[in-house]
Design a protein around this motif. Structure first.
Motif, short mmCIF file in Angstrom:
data_model
loop_
_atom_site.label_atom_id
_atom_site.label_comp_id
_atom_site.label_asym_id
_atom_site.label_seq_id
_atom_site.Cartn_x
_atom_site.Cartn_y
_atom_site.Cartn_z
N VAL A 1 0.84 -1.20 0.00
CA VAL A 1 0.00 0.00 0.00
C VAL A 1 0.88 1.26 0.00
CG1 VAL A 1 -1.64 1.34 1.40
CG2 VAL A 1 -2.02 -1.11 1.01
N LEU A 2 1.93 1.26 0.82
CA LEU A 2 2.82 2.43 0.85
C LEU A 2 3.52 2.63 -0.49
CD1 LEU A 2 4.38 2.13 4.41
CD2 LEU A 2 2.73 3.83 3.59
N THR A 3 3.91 1.54 -1.13
CA THR A 3 4.54 1.65 -2.44
C THR A 3 3.57 2.21 -3.48
OG1 THR A 3 6.02 -0.19 -1.91
CG2 THR A 3 5.76 0.35 -4.25
N ALA A 4 2.32 1.76 -3.43
CA ALA A 4 1.30 2.27 -4.36
C ALA A 4 1.03 3.76 -4.10
CB ALA A 4 0.02 1.47 -4.23
N ILE A 5 0.96 4.15 -2.82
CA ILE A 5 0.75 5.57 -2.49
C ILE A 5 1.94 6.40 -2.98
CG2 ILE A 5 0.65 7.21 -0.55
CD1 ILE A 5 -1.04 5.05 0.93
N TRP A 6 3.14 5.89 -2.79
CA TRP A 6 4.34 6.58 -3.29
C TRP A 6 4.23 6.73 -4.81
CZ3 TRP A 6 8.07 9.72 -2.13
CH2 TRP A 6 9.18 9.84 -2.97
N GLY A 7 3.77 5.70 -5.50
CA GLY A 7 3.59 5.78 -6.95
C GLY A 7 2.64 6.91 -7.34
N CYS A 8 1.59 7.08 -6.57
CA CYS A 8 0.65 8.19 -6.83
C CYS A 8 1.34 9.54 -6.64
CB CYS A 8 -0.57 8.08 -5.91
SG CYS A 8 -1.62 6.66 -6.30
N TYR A 9 2.18 9.65 -5.60
CA TYR A 9 2.93 10.90 -5.40
C TYR A 9 3.86 11.14 -6.59
CZ TYR A 9 6.54 14.12 -4.20
OH TYR A 9 7.41 15.18 -4.26
N VAL A 10 4.57 10.11 -7.01
CA VAL A 10 5.52 10.26 -8.12
C VAL A 10 4.79 10.69 -9.39
CG1 VAL A 10 7.23 9.06 -9.55
CG2 VAL A 10 7.19 8.67 -7.08
N TRP A 11 3.58 10.17 -9.61
CA TRP A 11 2.79 10.57 -10.78
C TRP A 11 2.50 12.07 -10.72
CZ3 TRP A 11 1.70 8.35 -15.29
CH2 TRP A 11 0.74 8.97 -16.10
N THR A 12 2.09 12.55 -9.54
CA THR A 12 1.80 13.99 -9.42
C THR A 12 3.07 14.82 -9.52
OG1 THR A 12 1.87 13.99 -7.00
CG2 THR A 12 -0.27 13.59 -8.02
N ALA A 13 4.18 14.26 -9.06
CA ALA A 13 5.46 14.98 -9.14
C ALA A 13 5.87 15.22 -10.59
CB ALA A 13 6.56 14.20 -8.41
N ALA A 14 5.48 14.32 -11.47
CA ALA A 14 5.84 14.48 -12.89
C ALA A 14 5.14 15.67 -13.52
CB ALA A 14 5.47 13.20 -13.66
N ARG A 15 4.05 16.11 -12.93
CA ARG A 15 3.29 17.23 -13.50
C ARG A 15 3.52 18.53 -12.73
NH1 ARG A 15 -2.46 16.47 -14.36
NH2 ARG A 15 -2.07 17.31 -16.41
N ALA A 16 4.16 18.45 -11.58
CA ALA A 16 4.25 19.60 -10.67
C ALA A 16 5.47 20.47 -10.96
CB ALA A 16 4.29 19.10 -9.23
N GLN A 17 5.42 21.62 -10.38
CA GLN A 17 6.55 22.54 -10.39
C GLN A 17 6.92 22.84 -8.95
OE1 GLN A 17 8.28 23.44 -12.99
NE2 GLN A 17 6.90 22.49 -14.45
N PRO A 18 8.12 22.96 -8.56
CA PRO A 18 9.31 22.85 -9.39
C PRO A 18 9.65 21.38 -9.66
CG PRO A 18 9.96 23.31 -7.14
CD PRO A 18 8.45 23.30 -7.18
N LEU A 19 9.89 21.07 -10.90
CA LEU A 19 10.17 19.70 -11.32
C LEU A 19 11.53 19.23 -10.81
CD1 LEU A 19 9.21 17.26 -12.94
CD2 LEU A 19 10.30 18.28 -14.95
N ARG A 20 12.50 20.13 -10.79
CA ARG A 20 13.86 19.76 -10.38
C ARG A 20 13.89 19.19 -8.96
NH1 ARG A 20 18.85 20.89 -11.75
NH2 ARG A 20 18.32 22.46 -13.28
N SER A 21 13.29 19.87 -8.01
CA SER A 21 13.35 19.40 -6.62
C SER A 21 12.58 18.10 -6.44
CB SER A 21 12.85 20.48 -5.66
OG SER A 21 11.50 20.79 -5.92
N ARG A 22 11.48 17.95 -7.14
CA ARG A 22 10.69 16.71 -7.03
C ARG A 22 11.43 15.55 -7.68
NH1 ARG A 22 5.18 18.34 -5.47
NH2 ARG A 22 5.25 20.60 -5.43
#
Length: 130
Positions: A51-72
């Motif tokens: 479950v934690l890995t899947a939640i992390w995957g959801c965060y990573v998906w949002t990180a791909a669209r977010a700014q600042p991209l470099r820090s994420r």
């Protein structure tokens, strides 16, 4: 054909990483009752890790669209380096050759994401002052 810029590489790497985490997390959680005896871990521990890995995957998906991209991208890269090291260490304690190989394959997969994110960061060039 020209080379891809760092921003494009980062977005692609993060998206693929996100799908990988989500799929792996769901597989781990759903297969916990079947796999827990062979890895000698309680099924709830495996479900929690999944479950934690899947939640992390959801965060990573949002990180791909977010700014600042470099820090994420940097945060995800660091997490991937840590996860890869943990998976490799886990493999060293595996009781069977199959579990040893599985842990090492996962460690290499996760390390490859970290490398691609490092390449992306390098191609982005130096950070700009805000």
């Amino acid at each position: 054909m020209g080379t891809m810029n760092g921003t494009r590489i980062a977005r692609i790497s993060l998206r693929v990483d996100a799908v990988y985490c989500l799929a792996l997390g769901l597989l781990l959680a759903l297969s916990a009752p079947l796999t827990s005896p062979s890895v000698a871990l309680h099924p709830l521990l495996l479900v929690g890790a999944g479950v934690l890995t899947a939640i992390w995957g959801c965060y990573v998906w949002t990180a791909a669209r977010a700014q600042p991209l470099r820090s994420r991208t940097r945060l995800v890269m660091i997490a991937n380096v840590a996860a890869s090291a943990a998976l490799a260490a886990t493999g060293l304690f595996a009781e069977t050759a199959v579990l040893f190989a599985a842990a090492l394959v996962l460690a290499v997969d996760v390390a490859a994401f970290a490398v691609s994110q490092g390449v992306a960061l390098r191609r982005m060039g130096p950070p700009t002052a805000a």
